[in-house]
Design a protein around this motif. Structure first.
Motif, PDB file in Angstrom:
ATOM      1  N   GLU A  49       0.859  -1.195  -0.241  1.00  0.00           N
ATOM      2  CA  GLU A  49      -0.135  -0.255  -0.233  1.00  0.00           C
ATOM      3  C   GLU A  49       0.878   1.306   0.006  1.00  0.00           C
ATOM      4  N   LEU A 107       2.533   1.541  -3.578  1.00  0.00           N
ATOM      5  CA  LEU A 107       1.266   1.956  -4.348  1.00  0.00           C
ATOM      6  C   LEU A 107       0.856   3.427  -4.242  1.00  0.00           C
ATOM      7  N   ARG A 157      -4.189  10.911  -8.278  1.00  0.00           N
ATOM      8  CA  ARG A 157      -4.951  10.300  -7.598  1.00  0.00           C
ATOM      9  C   ARG A 157      -6.392  10.432  -8.500  1.00  0.00           C
ATOM     10  N   LEU A 161      -8.360   3.136  -6.458  1.00  0.00           N
ATOM     11  CA  LEU A 161      -7.461   2.303  -5.642  1.00  0.00           C
ATOM     12  C   LEU A 161      -8.520   1.209  -4.998  1.00  0.00           C
ATOM     13  N   THR A 186      -8.433  -1.867  -2.036  1.00  0.00           N
ATOM     14  CA  THR A 186      -7.470  -2.672  -1.214  1.00  0.00           C
ATOM     15  C   THR A 186      -8.367  -3.700  -0.489  1.00  0.00           C
ATOM     16  N   LEU A 193      -1.724   4.730   1.639  1.00  0.00           N
ATOM     17  CA  LEU A 193      -1.956   5.027   0.208  1.00  0.00           C
ATOM     18  C   LEU A 193      -1.747   6.497   0.267  1.00  0.00           C
ATOM     19  N   ILE A 208     -10.980   5.370  -0.227  1.00  0.00           N
ATOM     20  CA  ILE A 208     -10.560   4.107  -1.063  1.00  0.00           C
ATOM     21  C   ILE A 208     -11.766   3.992  -2.044  1.00  0.00           C
TER      22      ILE A 208
END
Length: 347
Positions: free
Chosen positions: A68, A71, A79, A84, A86, A117, A122
């Protein structure tokens, strides 16, 4: 790259996603996958984005959070161009609250993932495994709270049995909670168990599949052949005990056909194996990893073309396996089949 709707949600994801298990690799499992640092990871993200591969998948247990972190550093400054994904829920410590899907653990896990991150939300947060100790109502409530707080956008599960996934979906419907949009699953030409129950469930309930290990834990890389030992450099020597088992003869039958199709199409064995998956019902995205730029570019070559129907049928036959009870009567007995058509026909 083709964008596909994730289940019944409004989220569209690329046909191929990047699996960041090789980022920051350490330990007996992830160290064998790769040890990509931030600079190389940023270059690989560049290549992925140029090809339209905009979703990147990781988990808190990948190299103890290092995946993480790497990444996050690799996508810094862009972004808004990436999705993303996870996962959390597997043990990250020895404490009673260091695992599972309780309010305490999931709240901590999301906060830690956001920090590593380097982001404030997320896109897709998935439960890495079913937690039989925590009521699904509690789990769904905390996920709903995290969505409402803007910390996660969509939710999903990973490695659930059919009854576990259906129990969670039913509870979400009953309570008016956020519903799982995705199920991250193992699925490959040498591992088609997903089709027996989870695929029909995904069709019926509108849950999209995100496929992990599409090359059968490294068996479909084109380096393993009938009558030859596993190549010395293969990670199977170090990681086979962690992955799904495959009988040798079942593997060789599939590889024989993949070799034939490679000669016919000019495509590599891995590209053909991934392309076959992209035609399967419920599959929203296939997660591919890469140790280096060349491997990434090879995997990207799995899209933009299609096997024909006859080629797909040959792979289907070579990889077919008799389903266990109670599924096999639906394949072999006409009365059962009439009432329950195959998942492929229902898609």
């Amino acid at each position: 790259m083709e964008l596909r709707r994730l289940g019944r949600s409004g989220l569209h994801v690329p046909a191929l996603s990047f699996g960041a298990g090789t980022f920051g690799g350490s330990g007996p499992l992830f160290g064998a996958w790769g040890d990509t640092g931030a600079a190389q990871a940023r270059r690989m993200v560049d290549i992925a984005l140029d090809a339209g591969m905009s979703m990147f998948d990781t988990a808190d247990v990948y190299s103890d959070g290092a995946s993480e972190e790497v990444l996050g550093a690799a996508v810094k400054g862009r972004r808004d161009r990436v999705l993303l994904s996870t996962k959390a829920g597997l043990p990250v410590g020895e404490g009673a609250n260091d695992a599972g899907s309780s309010r305490v653990h999931l709240t901590r896990a999301v906060e830690a993932a956001l920090r590593r991150l380097g982001t404030d939300y997320i896109d897709l947060f998935q439960l890495h495994a079913f937690d039989a100790r925590t009521p699904v109502e509690e789990t769904l409530a905390v996920l709903d709270d995290l969505v409402r707080a803007g910390k996660i956008r969509y939710t999903g599960a990973s490695n659930y049995a059919g009854w576990q996934l259906q129990k969670s979906l039913d509870a979400a419907d009953r309570l008016g909670r956020q519903r799982f949009a995705a199920h991250q699953v193992y699925y490959s030409l040498v591992g088609r168990d997903y089709e027996w129950e989870l695929m029909p469930l995904g069709i019926d309930q509108g849950v999209g599949a995100l496929v992990w290990s599409p090359l059968g834990w490294g068996r479909l890389t084109g380096r393993i052949r009938r009558g030859s030992p596993v190549p010395e450099g293969s990670r199977l020597h170090r990681t086979a005990q962690f992955g799904p088992p495959v009988e040798d003869e079942a593997l060789y039958r599939v590889v024989d056909v993949l070799d034939e199709l490679s000669a016919e199409t000019g495509r590599s064995v891995p590209q053909i194996a991934i392309n076959w998956l992209l035609r399967r019902p419920t599959v929203a995205s296939v997660i591919v990893g890469a140790r280096d730029e060349e491997q990434l570019r090879q995997n990207l070559g799995a899209v933009g073309w299609e096997l024909d129907a006859e080629q797909v049928a040959r792979l289907d036959r070579a990889s077919a396996k008799t389903a266990p009870y109670p599924y096999y009567p639906y394949e072999r007995q006409e009365g059962f089949a009439r009432l329950n058509p195959p998942a492929v026909a229902a898609a």
